[in-house]
Design a protein around this motif. Structure first.
Motif, PDB file in Angstrom:
ATOM      1  N   ARG A   1      -0.684   5.030 -13.569  1.00  0.00           N
ATOM      2  CA  ARG A   1      -1.879   4.078 -13.379  1.00  0.00           C
ATOM      3  C   ARG A   1      -3.087   4.573 -13.247  1.00  0.00           C
ATOM      4  O   ARG A   1      -4.374   3.732 -13.580  1.00  0.00           O
ATOM      5  CB  ARG A   1      -1.293   3.126 -12.012  1.00  0.00           C
ATOM      6  CG  ARG A   1      -2.430   2.132 -11.293  1.00  0.00           C
ATOM      7  CD  ARG A   1      -1.910   1.750 -10.088  1.00  0.00           C
ATOM      8  NE  ARG A   1      -2.780   0.572  -9.511  1.00  0.00           N
ATOM      9  CZ  ARG A   1      -4.091   0.955  -8.841  1.00  0.00           C
ATOM     10  NH1 ARG A   1      -4.309   2.123  -8.753  1.00  0.00           N
ATOM     11  NH2 ARG A   1      -4.889  -0.073  -8.634  1.00  0.00           N
TER      12      ARG A   1
ATOM     13  N   GLY B   1      -2.544  -3.589 -15.121  1.00  0.00           N
ATOM     14  CA  GLY B   1      -2.013  -4.705 -14.468  1.00  0.00           C
ATOM     15  C   GLY B   1      -1.286  -5.648 -15.536  1.00  0.00           C
ATOM     16  O   GLY B   1       0.208  -6.160 -15.166  1.00  0.00           O
TER      17      GLY B   1
ATOM     18  N   GLN C   1       1.737  -3.779 -16.741  1.00  0.00           N
ATOM     19  CA  GLN C   1       2.930  -3.642 -15.994  1.00  0.00           C
ATOM     20  C   GLN C   1       3.402  -5.009 -15.776  1.00  0.00           C
ATOM     21  O   GLN C   1       4.682  -5.175 -15.536  1.00  0.00           O
ATOM     22  CB  GLN C   1       2.372  -3.303 -14.395  1.00  0.00           C
ATOM     23  CG  GLN C   1       3.575  -2.764 -13.674  1.00  0.00           C
ATOM     24  CD  GLN C   1       2.959  -2.339 -12.319  1.00  0.00           C
ATOM     25  OE1 GLN C   1       1.750  -2.354 -12.184  1.00  0.00           O
ATOM     26  NE2 GLN C   1       3.911  -1.469 -11.623  1.00  0.00           N
ATOM     27  N   ALA C   2       2.849  -6.150 -16.014  1.00  0.00           N
ATOM     28  CA  ALA C   2       3.473  -7.404 -16.070  1.00  0.00           C
ATOM     29  C   ALA C   2       4.215  -7.708 -17.392  1.00  0.00           C
ATOM     30  O   ALA C   2       5.174  -8.710 -17.352  1.00  0.00           O
ATOM     31  CB  ALA C   2       2.197  -8.431 -16.226  1.00  0.00           C
TER      32      ALA C   2
ATOM     33  N   ARG D   1       4.905   5.436  -4.697  1.00  0.00           N
ATOM     34  CA  ARG D   1       5.082   4.435  -5.250  1.00  0.00           C
ATOM     35  C   ARG D   1       3.577   3.981  -5.704  1.00  0.00           C
ATOM     36  O   ARG D   1       2.585   3.916  -5.042  1.00  0.00           O
ATOM     37  CB  ARG D   1       5.539   3.250  -4.545  1.00  0.00           C
ATOM     38  CG  ARG D   1       6.981   3.354  -4.055  1.00  0.00           C
ATOM     39  CD  ARG D   1       7.639   2.148  -3.481  1.00  0.00           C
ATOM     40  NE  ARG D   1       8.925   2.412  -2.888  1.00  0.00           N
ATOM     41  CZ  ARG D   1       9.906   1.682  -2.355  1.00  0.00           C
ATOM     42  NH1 ARG D   1       9.226   0.336  -2.304  1.00  0.00           N
ATOM     43  NH2 ARG D   1      11.188   1.995  -2.126  1.00  0.00           N
TER      44      ARG D   1
ATOM     45  N   PRO E   1       0.745   0.958  -6.492  1.00  0.00           N
ATOM     46  CA  PRO E   1       0.614  -0.258  -5.903  1.00  0.00           C
ATOM     47  C   PRO E   1       1.183  -1.515  -6.621  1.00  0.00           C
ATOM     48  O   PRO E   1       1.061  -1.624  -7.837  1.00  0.00           O
ATOM     49  CB  PRO E   1      -1.121  -0.544  -6.028  1.00  0.00           C
ATOM     50  CG  PRO E   1      -1.628   0.892  -5.999  1.00  0.00           C
ATOM     51  CD  PRO E   1      -0.621   1.620  -6.763  1.00  0.00           C
ATOM     52  N   GLY E   2       1.808  -2.124  -5.847  1.00  0.00           N
ATOM     53  CA  GLY E   2       2.680  -3.292  -6.590  1.00  0.00           C
ATOM     54  C   GLY E   2       3.860  -3.100  -7.140  1.00  0.00           C
ATOM     55  O   GLY E   2       4.517  -4.000  -7.613  1.00  0.00           O
TER      56      GLY E   2
ATOM     57  N   ARG F   1       7.687  -2.833  -6.485  1.00  0.00           N
ATOM     58  CA  ARG F   1       8.684  -3.177  -5.539  1.00  0.00           C
ATOM     59  C   ARG F   1       9.982  -3.410  -6.086  1.00  0.00           C
ATOM     60  O   ARG F   1      10.623  -4.193  -6.711  1.00  0.00           O
ATOM     61  CB  ARG F   1       8.390  -4.648  -4.907  1.00  0.00           C
ATOM     62  CG  ARG F   1       7.029  -4.603  -4.249  1.00  0.00           C
ATOM     63  CD  ARG F   1       6.571  -6.225  -3.819  1.00  0.00           C
ATOM     64  NE  ARG F   1       5.619  -6.360  -3.132  1.00  0.00           N
ATOM     65  CZ  ARG F   1       4.247  -6.551  -3.706  1.00  0.00           C
ATOM     66  NH1 ARG F   1       4.321  -6.452  -4.971  1.00  0.00           N
ATOM     67  NH2 ARG F   1       3.296  -6.592  -3.136  1.00  0.00           N
TER      68      ARG F   1
END
Length: 464
Positions: free
Chosen positions: A327, A362, A365-366, A384, A386-387, A389
């Motif tokens: 990232r 972002g 990652q989507a 981890r 950010p984002g 989960r």
């Protein structure tokens, strides 16, 4: 492959079986470092039999992972997709090596796509990519594969049609083929040198039928052995049909006029004039079907949609190496590209549309972490991004051994300890001679050790 038993052993482990169940849309793996990550990727591909896209945080790590995987899975279904080092508006001829690797990736994926379409079994591809390469958009698969085809003996094809297709694919017509990206025609014989090959090929036609396909020695032009099939991919990444050009030129002129008016309104008349002249020169080149360095900056005008490498791998499992670092590299890279491009836009040396060739982290990652592209994140320490989960976290009880720096006596002590603890030990070196030398040295230190040679053959009765 001598390492296949190692891949199979890991594939049968409880940890890999846990990852393969489902698999869950987002999973996190901790505890692996170095070559252990490549071993996991190979085991996952073997267990799931689905394409794998391995994303890492820079070119060095991508090359290292690719080298490790080469030993584990072989070259047939493995590809490295490096980043391009030149921005489109810079109009500099690219280093050919990254382009060759990228075209070999397209060739692999085209072969897999063709095999899948015919119902024939195909080995699932495994592609390694630095995040910087994944961030750049290019032609969608249907547009690129439209210009990819294969020839087989006995196939019918018109000579004129073959020549037309090669020209459209970016091959240069010459009298004698001696470099990649060239082709030559002599009567019913066509020599072509794909960028993805180490050899030219000779296509011999009998009327409109392919009579034979042979490899050719470039230096002597002598025909070598026959081949059953010749796959041909374009000699460049940007290919477009002639019918796309006129509409693209219209949109291009409109965008240039709008941007030039904006520059003029802010007092940058020299920049506006520079932009109009630049775009006019390029529009004329496009009208003449002339490919020039940096032509990809006009892809937003030439095709209705753009794609990333992920679009070429439907159903692939995405393995992200060290997501925090990936990232950070993506964010920093896009920031630098944006700053450079905006500066060139204000100088009349680029159009704002070029920014659409680059993807934010972002948005990347989507595109994964779903049923079509489940994601496995590899984080040695469990950090981890950010984002992130994960639905499931799998910890591997692996550890990185110490560095021995040629101290065989210390290695022998450790091997004996590992075996007392119940481990099976595989020591990997880069040549058979070194393996024999190491085996002899360990035997001198009281370690019973066998020998595994490449190709899965030559296996002794026992290993260390």
């Amino acid at each position: 492959m001598a390492y296949l038993p190692l891949v199979e052993a890991l594939a049968a482990s409880a940890e890999v079986r846990s990852l393969a169940e489902g698999p869950a849309p987002v999973q996190l793996v901790t505890g692996l470092a170095g070559s252990q990550k490549a071993l996991l990727a190979a085991a996952l591909r073997r267990t799931l039999n689905r394409p794998l896209l391995v994303v890492t945080y820079n070119a060095y790590e991508a090359e290292r992972l690719h080298g490790d995987l080469l030993s584990l899975v072989g070259a047939e279904s493995l590809a490295l997709f490096p980043a391009l080092e030149v921005l489109p508006h810079e109009e500099i001829v690219q280093d050919p090596e990254p382009l060759v690797h990228r075209l070999r990736t397209y060739e692999l994926l085209a072969d897999v796509s063709a095999a899948g379409g015919s119902g024939q079994p195909a080995t699932a591809p495994l592609v390694v990519v630095p995040v910087q390469a994944l961030m750049r958009r290019f032609l969608p698969p249907e547009a690129f594969f439209r210009h990819t085809f294969a020839l087989t003996s006995g196939q019918r094809i018109d000579l004129g049609e073959l020549v037309r297709r090669l020209v459209l694919m970016g091959y240069e017509r010459v009298d004698l083929v001696d470099n990649r990206g060239q082709f030559a025609v002599r009567g019913g014989i066509v020599d072509v040198f794909p960028l993805t090959s180490d050899y030219p090929y000779r296509i011999e036609l009998w009327g409109d039928e392919v009579d034979s396909l042979r490899r050719v020695e470039a230096a002597t032009q002598r025909s070598l052995e026959r081949v059953a099939r010749l796959a041909l991919v374009p000699a460049r990444e940007v290919v477009f049909p002639p019918e796309a050009v006129e509409e693209a030129r219209s949109r291009l002129h409109e965008a240039a006029a709008t941007e030039a008016a904006r520059l003029s309104s802010t007092g940058r008349r020299a920049a506006a004039r520079r932009l109009r002249e630049r775009v006019e020169t390029h529009a004329e080149a496009l009208a003449e079907r002339h490919y020039f360095p940096g032509v990809e900056q006009y892809l937003p005008f030439l095709v209705p949609r753009l794609a990333t490498l992920l679009d070429y791998l439907p159903g692939a499992l995405v393995v992200v190496d060290e997501p925090v670092r990936a990232r950070e590299a993506a964010v920093q890279g896009l920031t630098e590209v944006t700053e450079t491009l905006l500066d060139r836009v204000e100088k009349g040396e680029a159009l704002p549309a070029e920014l659409s060739l680059f993807v934010e982290w972002g948005d990347l990652q989507a595109g994964w972490g779903n049923s079509d592209h489940p994601a496995v994140y590899l984080s040695t320490l469990g950090t981890r991004a950010p984002g992130l989960r994960p639905v499931r976290t799998v910890a591997f009880p692996a550890r990185t051994p110490e560095l021995f720096h040629g101290r065989v006596e210390r290695l022998a002590v450790e091997v004996k300890r590992w075996r007392r603890e119940g481990f099976r030990v595989l020591l990997s070196v880069n040549s058979v001679d070194r393996a024999k030398h190491l085996r002899s040295a360990l035997l001198d230190h009281g370690v019973e050790v066998g020998l595994l040679t490449g190709g899965g053959g030559g296996r002794s009765s026992r290993a260390a």
